[in-house]
Design an enzyme around this catalytic site. Sequence first.
Site, PDB file in Angstrom:
ATOM      1  N   SER A 124       4.093   1.334   8.222  1.00 55.02           N
ATOM      2  CA  SER A 124       3.792   2.662   7.765  1.00 55.02           C
ATOM      3  C   SER A 124       2.941   3.584   8.683  1.00 55.02           C
ATOM      4  CB  SER A 124       2.872   2.514   6.463  1.00 55.02           C
ATOM      5  OG  SER A 124       3.672   1.739   5.608  1.00 55.02           O
ATOM      6  N   ARG A 125       2.509   2.929   9.851  1.00 55.99           N
ATOM      7  CA  ARG A 125       1.546   3.786  10.840  1.00 55.99           C
ATOM      8  C   ARG A 125       2.487   4.164  11.985  1.00 55.99           C
ATOM      9  NH1 ARG A 125      -2.271  -0.120   8.824  1.00 55.99           N
ATOM     10  NH2 ARG A 125      -4.453   0.681   8.295  1.00 55.99           N
TER      11      ARG A 125
ATOM     12  N   LYS B 114       5.345 -10.145   9.193  1.00 55.28           N
ATOM     13  CA  LYS B 114       4.627  -9.017   9.938  1.00 55.28           C
ATOM     14  C   LYS B 114       3.165  -9.128  10.202  1.00 55.28           C
ATOM     15  CE  LYS B 114       4.161  -4.517  11.490  1.00 55.28           C
ATOM     16  NZ  LYS B 114       2.607  -4.439  11.162  1.00 55.28           N
ATOM     17  N   ASP B 115       2.535  -9.354   8.972  1.00 50.12           N
ATOM     18  CA  ASP B 115       1.130  -9.400   9.112  1.00 50.12           C
ATOM     19  C   ASP B 115       0.707 -11.015   8.948  1.00 50.12           C
ATOM     20  OD1 ASP B 115       0.413  -6.585   8.950  1.00 50.12           O
ATOM     21  OD2 ASP B 115       1.650  -6.628   7.177  1.00 50.12           O
TER      22      ASP B 115
ATOM     23  N   GLN C  12      -2.783 -12.402   7.733  1.00 46.93           N
ATOM     24  CA  GLN C  12      -2.872 -12.093   6.369  1.00 46.93           C
ATOM     25  C   GLN C  12      -2.018 -13.175   5.523  1.00 46.93           C
ATOM     26  OE1 GLN C  12      -2.453  -8.011   4.571  1.00 46.93           O
ATOM     27  NE2 GLN C  12      -0.479  -8.606   4.018  1.00 46.93           N
TER      28      GLN C  12
ATOM     29  N   MET D 127       0.867  -1.292  -0.015  1.00 47.81           N
ATOM     30  CA  MET D 127       0.028  -0.126  -0.100  1.00 47.81           C
ATOM     31  C   MET D 127       0.934   1.435  -0.026  1.00 47.81           C
ATOM     32  SD  MET D 127      -3.452  -1.047   2.087  1.00 47.81           S
ATOM     33  CE  MET D 127      -2.660  -0.882   3.726  1.00 47.81           C
TER      34      MET D 127
ATOM     35  N   HIS E  42       9.317  -3.087   3.771  1.00 48.95           N
ATOM     36  CA  HIS E  42       9.060  -3.443   2.204  1.00 48.95           C
ATOM     37  C   HIS E  42      10.069  -3.811   1.352  1.00 48.95           C
ATOM     38  CE1 HIS E  42       5.606  -0.792   3.325  1.00 48.95           C
ATOM     39  NE2 HIS E  42       5.060  -1.485   3.139  1.00 48.95           N
TER      40      HIS E  42
ATOM     41  N   GLN F  28     -10.548  -2.638   2.039  1.00 50.17           N
ATOM     42  CA  GLN F  28     -10.009  -3.491   3.051  1.00 50.17           C
ATOM     43  C   GLN F  28      -9.988  -2.446   4.322  1.00 50.17           C
ATOM     44  OE1 GLN F  28      -6.127  -4.424   1.346  1.00 50.17           O
ATOM     45  NE2 GLN F  28      -5.254  -4.023   3.111  1.00 50.17           N
TER      46      GLN F  28
HETATM   47  P1  AMP Z   1       1.505  -2.885   3.518  1.00 50.04           P
HETATM   48  O1  AMP Z   1       1.997  -1.753   2.540  1.00 50.04           O
HETATM   49  O2  AMP Z   1       1.315  -2.523   4.945  1.00 50.04           O
HETATM   50  O3  AMP Z   1       0.342  -3.495   2.980  1.00 50.04           O
HETATM   51  O4  AMP Z   1       2.399  -4.212   3.417  1.00 50.04           O
HETATM   52  C1  AMP Z   1       2.826  -4.649   2.148  1.00 50.04           C
HETATM   53  C2  AMP Z   1       3.902  -5.977   2.399  1.00 50.04           C
HETATM   54  O5  AMP Z   1       4.805  -5.745   3.320  1.00 50.04           O
HETATM   55  C3  AMP Z   1       2.824  -7.027   3.458  1.00 50.04           C
HETATM   56  O6  AMP Z   1       3.111  -8.235   2.890  1.00 50.04           O
HETATM   57  C4  AMP Z   1       3.434  -6.956   4.759  1.00 50.04           C
HETATM   58  O7  AMP Z   1       3.185  -7.930   5.547  1.00 50.04           O
HETATM   59  C5  AMP Z   1       4.819  -6.528   4.411  1.00 50.04           C
HETATM   60  N1  AMP Z   1       5.587  -5.785   5.701  1.00 50.04           N
HETATM   61  C6  AMP Z   1       4.988  -4.756   6.080  1.00 50.04           C
HETATM   62  N2  AMP Z   1       5.877  -4.286   7.164  1.00 50.04           N
HETATM   63  C7  AMP Z   1       6.865  -5.373   7.289  1.00 50.04           C
HETATM   64  C8  AMP Z   1       7.922  -5.538   8.080  1.00 50.04           C
HETATM   65  N3  AMP Z   1       8.482  -4.472   8.955  1.00 50.04           N
HETATM   66  N4  AMP Z   1       8.732  -6.416   7.625  1.00 50.04           N
HETATM   67  C9  AMP Z   1       8.394  -7.312   6.667  1.00 50.04           C
HETATM   68  N5  AMP Z   1       7.344  -7.173   5.815  1.00 50.04           N
HETATM   69  C10 AMP Z   1       6.687  -6.179   6.241  1.00 50.04           C
END
Ligand code: AMP
Length: 306
Positions: A213-214, A176-177, A180, A47, A54, A82
Amino acid sequence: MPSAIGTSRRSTRGTVKVRQLHTLAELAEWRAEQAALNRSVAFVPTMGNLHAGHLRLVGQARQVAPTSTGSVLVSIFVNPLQFNDPADLARYPRTEEADCQQLAAAGVDAVFLPAVSEMYPDAGEAGTGLQTAVDPGALARIWEGAVRPGHFSGMATVVLKLFNLVQPSQALFGEKDFQQLQIIRRMVRDLNLPVAVVAVPTERAADGLALSSRNRFLTDAEREIAPRLYEALQRTAWQIQQAAEPISTLLEAARAALQADGFTVDYFVWCELDHLQPRQNAGPGVLLVAARLGAVRLLDNLRVAV
Ligand code: AMP
């Protein structure tokens, strides 16, 4: 001349550029080029507002799709489907230009940045206009799914749409998620999707806080406290392995310690790995936590082998 960074280009001003695809037609054209060149595609859905977590996924994507045989595509799409809280959607950080610079420097081949109207052509006042959606079942209704109804259906639906558009050989998701990740794995298995899901370990700040990101919304004081979430996970994992006390007692103590530190704990649970149902005993499992610190919800988890 072929470059070491895929199809990224160095502009006349010296900055590295990455190929940007904004429409489904542009994506389809790029995808057809990869097929014509017999290149596989490794895909990293995000996102945006990219951070080192990322980029760890991107690095892993480059490993599974080396430049000689494969291409790496990253998508940046803040998926309205979502978000169950419109305020959360409105304030989600959007930093596409900086993101593209980071992705160019990381050597990705292309970035897909669709507008909402590309992904949801029937979108209007009433929402995305979709009539069809993925229902990930019970896995989508516990923990994070219980706190955010509809979140995982919206996530899985957009991921399935993206898989259909991108047709990747591999798709990379962060541990991390964790919930998901398990939902995506299950969807791929249940629907026989021709993609290999690659899980990537969580990238953390030096003090242990999982990158997100938060995190930028944490005040300085909250940022100081935030690493205690991971400390609580580590401490509890160790205690479970020691089997010194009943697991319910250990979990209750962890929740109480976090509450005392100023967190509002949504859940702090010990689960088996596949269905994420609560475990009553030691064994392979995962600790899942979601806790609010001021206006920010932090998610983290820790897998335990024994
Ligand atoms: P998001 O942009 O938050 O939807 O995350 C995109 C992808 O990056 C998802 O597969 C997340 O699980 C992964 N992600 C987010 N934060 C981390 C992190 N700290 N370490 C590894 N992967 C991450």
